[in-house]
Design a protein around this motif. Structure first.
Motif, mmCIF file in Angstrom:
data_model
loop_
_atom_site.group_PDB
_atom_site.id
_atom_site.type_symbol
_atom_site.label_atom_id
_atom_site.label_comp_id
_atom_site.label_asym_id
_atom_site.label_seq_id
_atom_site.Cartn_x
_atom_site.Cartn_y
_atom_site.Cartn_z
ATOM 1 N N CYS A 42 0.826 -1.210 0.000
ATOM 2 C CA CYS A 42 0.000 0.000 0.000
ATOM 3 C C CYS A 42 0.859 1.259 0.000
ATOM 4 C CB CYS A 42 -0.934 -0.001 1.207
ATOM 5 S SG CYS A 42 -2.270 -1.190 1.062
ATOM 6 N N SER A 47 -5.673 -0.322 -7.048
ATOM 7 C CA SER A 47 -5.928 1.120 -7.111
ATOM 8 C C SER A 47 -5.885 1.625 -8.552
ATOM 9 C CB SER A 47 -4.943 1.883 -6.241
ATOM 10 O OG SER A 47 -3.633 1.750 -6.715
ATOM 11 N N LEU A 92 -0.858 4.807 -1.671
ATOM 12 C CA LEU A 92 -2.054 4.946 -0.845
ATOM 13 C C LEU A 92 -1.778 5.643 0.487
ATOM 14 C CD1 LEU A 92 -3.668 1.460 -1.501
ATOM 15 C CD2 LEU A 92 -4.327 3.654 -2.472
#
Length: 118
Positions: A42, A73, A47
């Protein structure tokens, strides 16, 4: 298509958990491995820091293509920004391949266990 990406991303996450759960290590260590891997993915997918994805794309562009969090994503990003669905289709196929690989890896690792009660 948003639902397709969300469901397939969730299934991919569950299959990744199944794969790590099939390792023969202590439960606390399994949870630590899953948390460390998912948080690292992540972070590098942007993110947690908005400039990290661009930095990774500049220095090591292949990493964003194999990073599961970046694939998820990016699938939403492709739906919102691009007119055609070619990039979205590539991301969906990547998620499906990851799901199959994690599931097969989990089955291979759990297949040869012997139980005392059997």
């Amino acid at each position: 298509l948003v639902y397709l990406a969300a469901v397939l991303g969730g299934i991919m996450g569950i299959s990744m958990g199944f794969f790590v759960g099939s390792f023969r290590i202590k439960e606390g260590l399994k949870m630590s491995v899953v948390m460390a891997v998912s948080m690292t993915c992540c972070f590098f997918s942007g993110l947690m820091s908005n400039t990290m994805k661009g930095t990774v794309a500049e220095h090591c562009p292949i990493f964003n293509e194999i990073n599961p969090a970046a694939v998820i994503s990016d699938s939403f990003y492709c739906l919102n920004l691009y007119e055609d669905y070619r990039r979205f289709t590539v991301k969906i196929i990547s998620m499906a391949i990851y799901t199959v690989l994690f599931t097969l890896g989990g089955y291979v690792l759990t297949r040869r266990r012997k139980y005392a009660s059997l």
